[in-house]
Enzyme design. Structure first.
Site, short mmCIF file in Angstrom:
data_model
loop_
_atom_site.label_atom_id
_atom_site.label_comp_id
_atom_site.label_asym_id
_atom_site.label_seq_id
_atom_site.Cartn_x
_atom_site.Cartn_y
_atom_site.Cartn_z
N ASP A 103 11.71 -10.59 -43.58
CA ASP A 103 11.77 -11.88 -43.28
C ASP A 103 12.43 -11.76 -41.86
OD1 ASP A 103 12.27 -14.49 -43.17
OD2 ASP A 103 13.90 -14.28 -44.71
N ASP B 14 7.25 -17.27 -36.04
CA ASP B 14 7.53 -16.58 -36.80
C ASP B 14 6.69 -15.64 -38.30
OD1 ASP B 14 9.71 -15.76 -38.78
OD2 ASP B 14 8.76 -17.66 -40.30
#
Ligand SMILES: *[C@@H]1O[C@H](CO)[C@@H](O)[C@H](O)[C@H]1NC(C)=O
Ligand SMILES: *[C@@H]1O[C@H](CO)[C@@H](O)[C@H](O)[C@H]1NC(C)=O
Ligand SMILES: *[C@@H]1O[C@H](CO)[C@@H](O)[C@H](O)[C@H]1NC(C)=O
Ligand SMILES: *[C@@H]1O[C@H](CO)[C@@H](O)[C@H](O)[C@H]1NC(C)=O
Length: 493
Positions: free
Chosen positions: A108, A322
């Site tokens: 992540d 992201d």
């Protein structure tokens, strides 16, 4: 909302990876390791109708949870999709302890700490629909609890907490956008990883790191049939695994990924990429995530006419890059202008809306029929998004646009652009935190890259690897981390 049985068959990819670096000298040298990562969602859903819709819904559920995690200070504009039930897009296996045990964690880039479920933890999953065996970490093994007055805790809390007594552990709590949460305490233990020691070669290595032991999971996180053992945050803060390894002289704070949605396979590496060369743009300083300054968007070479200040998003500055988000989210004005330019040639086409996605029938090559979208960033870095990247096939001759209306809304009411895998795939994306820049270049993610160890001067080739089917049986060698290369492929259903 429980994930449907169908949703779990949609995932399936595999990754693998390998990577590089060197370090023979007694001086600490930057190292490289390997991550094997699996991808949960294939880019193309096989079926039509309900299955395709479920696939679209699953993508949004994934991003819904994701946004909560990514943007603690930002309100989510997502609505009408139900509670997110997915745990994330990629996961890898790491080994912790002596003797080491393996844990599956989501990779992540939007959060900072590594945490794994603790033994006897409250609300933790014991089974996962992902087909992996879950393991709970036992701090009574080789680990030691970090006290609230210890340096790690004091530094990451900006001082000693008033409630801290010499006996108290250093606690953490992370709350996600869908209301789920993890609470626990920090421990210190040995992380085992494969250091890249030659072209395509690795050597087992280890480092002491501080990470979270999850004592209590709340909300969906514990009950999800797609449960994992934890989350590995690749954010910038000092508490991240990357920062700790860098502080220990094990790696440089540079990592890269290359995700191949065309052929499967890819790369995810920690280290200084010297080939291919990438042009870069500065990271916006002081932001908790990877934000850059978007300057404009062109469609088929023609710059979109957008109001000035369109990309000036107030307090939360810039555009978020992201890789843990699947799709791409644009403020309404940008989305509408972009869509009308993309469909300009097809005024008569019937465009239907499914789960907020624009979908249409089209036969022939989308790359021949639709324009390239180009995002331009500060310092002339551009990012091309090709029709095969932004158009998802959902059944025969049926496509949906992966851009979604609704940027991420910040607390002060401004819309931010969020660019996820949709635009980052099939590119080598380099996060150079040492120089506070991020960059990319179109790249064949099935090929290889070269990474240099700046301390020893050695350069190694890192090839893409592909575990594909049977990946679980191929994961027999030691485990991984650090200079990480990832590869994945998709199994079609
Ligand atoms: C950690 O690495 C050191 C140095 O490479 C090695 O001597 C030691 O055996 C390793 N420890 C474990 C538990 O693997
Ligand atoms: C992070 O660590 C670096 C190097 O150890 C230090 O200089 C810096 O002040 C730390 N940053 C924060 C926010 O604690
Ligand atoms: C990965 O393996 C699958 C099955 O063996 C194959 O179809 C695919 O082309 C491979 N991808 C790469 C990048 O080698
Ligand atoms: C990408 O690289 C792989 C491995 O080197 C090669 O087999 C393949 O042909 C390349 N693809 C393209 C489009 O160049």
């Amino acid at each position: 909302m429980a994930p449907s049985p169908r949703a779990s068959s949609f995932f399936s990819g595999v990754l693998l990876l390998f990577l590089l670096s060197v370090a023979l000298a007694p001086v600490p040298a930057a190292a490289t390791g390997v991550f094997r990562v699996r991808r949960k969602f294939p880019r193309h859903a096989g079926g039509a109708g309900e299955e395709a819709e479920e696939h679209l819904a699953a993508l949004r559920r994934h991003d819904g949870r994701r946004h909560g995690r990514l943007l603690g200070a930002v309100d989510l504009p997502l609505g009408g999709v139900g509670l997110p039930t997915e745990t994330g897009l990629y996961f890898t296996r790491i080994e912790i302890g002596a003797p080491p045990k393996g844990y599956y964690v989501q990779v992540d880039t939007g959060s900072d700490i590594l945490w794994v479920n603790c033994i006897r933890c409250d609300g933790c999953p014991t089974r996962s629909g992902l087909g992996i065996e879950l393991t709970q970490y036992d701090p009574a093994g080789s680990g030691s609890t970090v006290g609230c007055n210890q340096e790690f805790c004091v530094a990451n809390n900006d001082g000693v907490r008033p409630t801290c007594s010499s006996e108290s552990p250093c606690q953490f709590r992370i709350t996600y956008g869908d209301g789920s949460s993890t609470t626990g305490f920090f421990v210190n233990d040995l992380l085992q990883y494969d250091k890249v020691s030659g072209d395509g070669q690795t050597t087992p290595s280890n480092a002491s790191i501080t990470f979270g032991c999850g004592a209590q999971l709340g909300g969906d996180l514990g009950s999800s049939s797609q449960a994992l053992d934890g989350i590995l945050g690749f954010g910038q803060s000092n508490s991240s695994m990357l920062s700790q390894l860098a502080a220990a002289g094990k790696v440089q704070k540079i990592f890269a990924h290359c995700l191949d949605t065309v052929h499967g396979g890819g790369i995810f590496a920690i280290g200084n990429v010297v080939q291919p060369k990438v042009k870069t743009t500065p990271l916006v300083p002081g932001m908790p995530h990877y934000n850059v300054n978007l300057k404009g968007i062109a469609v088929g070479g023609a710059t979109l006419q957008l109001p000035t200040n369109t990309f000036d998003s107030g307090r939360n500055k810039g555009t978020i890059i992201d890789s843990g988000t699947t799709l791409a989210y644009l403020p309404e004005a940008v989305y509408k202008t972009l869509m009308s330019a993309v469909f300009d040639k097809y005024q008569d086409m019937t465009i239907r809306t499914y789960q907020d996605f624009l979908c249409f029938k089209f036969s022939g090559s989308v790359d021949d029929g639709f324009p390239i979208i180009t995002f331009s960033f500060e310092e002339d870095l551009t990012l091309n998004v090709y029709p095969h990247d932004y158009l998802f096939q959902n059944g025969n001759d049926f496509y949906c646009v992966g851009f979604l209306n609704g940027g991420l809304q910040t607390k002060d009411g401004k819309d931010m652009v969020l660019l996820g895998d949709l635009v980052l795939s099939n590119k080598l994306v380099v996060y150079d935190l040492e120089n506070q820049v991020i960059g990319w270049t179109d790249y064949n993610c099935s090929s290889s890259i070269k990474i240099k160890d700046d301390m020893t001067g050695f350069t190694y080739t890192v090839d893409a690897h592909n575990l594909s089917s049977g990946w679980r049986f191929q994961w027999h060698n030691s485990l991984v981390l650090l200079l990480v290369t990832t590869i994945w492929s998709y199994l079609m259903f």
